[in-house]
Design a protein around this motif. Structure first.
Motif, PDB file in Angstrom:
ATOM      1  N   ALA A 167       1.325 101.252  64.642  1.00  0.00           N
ATOM      2  CA  ALA A 167       1.555 100.484  63.420  1.00  0.00           C
ATOM      3  C   ALA A 167       0.274 100.370  62.599  1.00  0.00           C
ATOM      4  CB  ALA A 167       2.088  99.095  63.767  1.00  0.00           C
ATOM      5  N   HIS A 191      11.527 107.174  59.502  1.00  0.00           N
ATOM      6  CA  HIS A 191      11.061 106.059  60.325  1.00  0.00           C
ATOM      7  C   HIS A 191      10.646 104.879  59.441  1.00  0.00           C
ATOM      8  CE1 HIS A 191       8.171 103.854  62.938  1.00  0.00           C
ATOM      9  NE2 HIS A 191       9.062 104.153  63.873  1.00  0.00           N
ATOM     10  N   GLN A 214      12.469 101.207  59.285  1.00  0.00           N
ATOM     11  CA  GLN A 214      11.677 100.005  59.573  1.00  0.00           C
ATOM     12  C   GLN A 214      11.746  99.010  58.413  1.00  0.00           C
ATOM     13  OE1 GLN A 214       7.634 100.963  60.893  1.00  0.00           O
ATOM     14  NE2 GLN A 214       8.292 100.405  62.946  1.00  0.00           N
ATOM     15  N   LYS A 236      14.488  96.750  58.615  1.00  0.00           N
ATOM     16  CA  LYS A 236      14.464  95.947  59.849  1.00  0.00           C
ATOM     17  C   LYS A 236      15.318  96.565  60.954  1.00  0.00           C
ATOM     18  CE  LYS A 236      12.137  92.900  57.490  1.00  0.00           C
ATOM     19  NZ  LYS A 236      10.665  92.846  57.616  1.00  0.00           N
ATOM     20  N   SER A 266      15.999 100.176  63.707  1.00  0.00           N
ATOM     21  CA  SER A 266      15.273 100.976  64.703  1.00  0.00           C
ATOM     22  C   SER A 266      15.863 102.377  64.759  1.00  0.00           C
ATOM     23  CB  SER A 266      15.368 100.327  66.090  1.00  0.00           C
ATOM     24  OG  SER A 266      16.714 100.300  66.542  1.00  0.00           O
TER      25      SER A 266
END
Length: 364
Positions: free
Chosen positions: A143, A334, A338, A341, A343
């Motif tokens: 991250a 991705h 994200q 919120k 996956s």
């Protein structure tokens, strides 16, 4: 009836076993835990009263261990291995039957087995905690890298947008002026094509850096997915690949950005087409649940190599040949997931291929 000497001998064997098991666990390397469990099984084998005929089975989620068999059928003492108070295996110690029965086991042997199972459970708990900590550490590092890279790429994308627009505009104007010069037109077409490709890379960079404006609203995502598939019909036909869509409801409502969702489907299906062999099928399954929507895209391609499984969402990572991929498609996907919120995970398909599973919460 056992004599005092025999009882003392058995207690010494049991205490020695417990000491050795404890030592093995204390000094264990979590990377070699299978070897530790094998050593524990061997310790148990020699700790029992009739050690030459003892047979041990040790079952855990990590490994199943069986010592050398001493007969065809057995009578067992058994104790569960619990990890965080949940049964995650067991240890069984047996004698050949019908030569032996449960009455031939000592009370102290059951106590020893219970204690060893408790120690093994503690070992597996510590390994699980360590693995979770390692996963969290990797996620935090990832991250952090993505945040820094996002800031850098946002600046790069903004700096490149203006010159690329100028190159494209002047190249198109120049092409109109030299229509009679075949060679010049051919060269300008190459400039225009490569500029458009570069502009698409910049657009992906901006998606990755979350610099593209989004407009979220509650939409039925089924026609959006169908439209994305329709855009790829020519590519699917060219590669002799079919794409099937399965939905468990007529309408699947989700608060999302239409362009971003199209980008997600487009990138995943394009990747699936690239790696799919002719006559194969790409399957898209949409499942509408109470508080979330699951989206599964599976192909029958070559699959993701194990040594590259952790890198597929990294920016600029690609397994395609040079010039055939920017390495931004999956990182953009991705980032979009994200930002919603949600996956996204990948797993091997059976017998071959890859499955991408997306989970998006229903946020009002």
């Amino acid at each position: 009836m056992h004599t005092a000497e025999q009882k003392l001998k058995e207690r010494i064997k049991e205490l020695t076993c417990l000491y050795e098991v404890t030592s093995l666990i204390v000094h264990s390397d979590y990377e070699q835990i299978e070897e530790v469990l094998k050593a524990i099984a061997n310790c148990l084998q020699v700790a029992w009263q009739f050690d030459e005929e003892t047979y041990v089975e040790l079952e855990t989620p990590i490994i199943s261990i069986h010592t050398e068999e001493r007969g065809e059928a057995y009578v067992f003492l058994e104790s569960p291995i619990k990890v965080f108070n949940e049964p995650k295996g067991a240890i069984r110690v047996g004698y050949p039957s019908p030569k032996y029965s449960l009455d031939d086991f000592l009370v102290e042997e059951q106590q020893l087995l219970d204690n060893v199972c408790l120690e093994v459970g503690n070992l597996l708990e510590r390994k699980e905690i360590k693995d979770n900590q390692e996963n969290i550490r990797r996620q935090v590092e990832q991250a952090d890298r993505l945040r820094i890279l996002g800031e850098i790429t946002a600046g790069i994308a903004h700096e490149l947008n203006t010159p690329l627009a100028n190159i494209l505009g002047f190249a198109e104007l120049l092409r109109e002026r030299v229509e009679g010069d075949t060679r010049a037109v051919k060269d300008l077409d190459k400039i225009i094509t490569n500029t458009i490709f570069s502009r698409e890379v910049v657009k992906k960079l901006m998606f990755f850096a979350c610099e593209m404006p989004e407009e979220r609203s509650t939409l039925d995502i089924v026609p959006i997915i169908q439209d994305a598939i329709d855009l790829l019909r020519t590519t699917l036909a060219k590669n002799e690949v079919t794409c099937d869509l399965e939905v468990n409801a007529e309408q699947v409502l989700l608060r999302t950005d239409k362009i971003q969702l199209t980008q997600v489907i487009f990138n995943l299906v394009v990747n699936a087409i690239y790696f799919s062999p002719p006559k194969s099928t790409i399957k898209i399954k949409v499942t509408d649940k109470k508080d979330k929507v699951n989206l599964i895209i599976s192909d029958e391609g070559s699959g993701i190599p194990k040594d590259k499984a952790n890198s597929v969402f990294d920016p600029f990572f690609t397994t395609k040949p040079v010039g055939e991929g920017s390495g931004l498609g999956l990182s953009v996907v991705h980032g979009i997931i994200q930002s919603h919120k949600g996956s996204i995970e990948h797993a091997p398909n059976k017998p071959k291929g890859t499955i991408f599973t997306i989970e998006l919460p229903k946020i009002k």
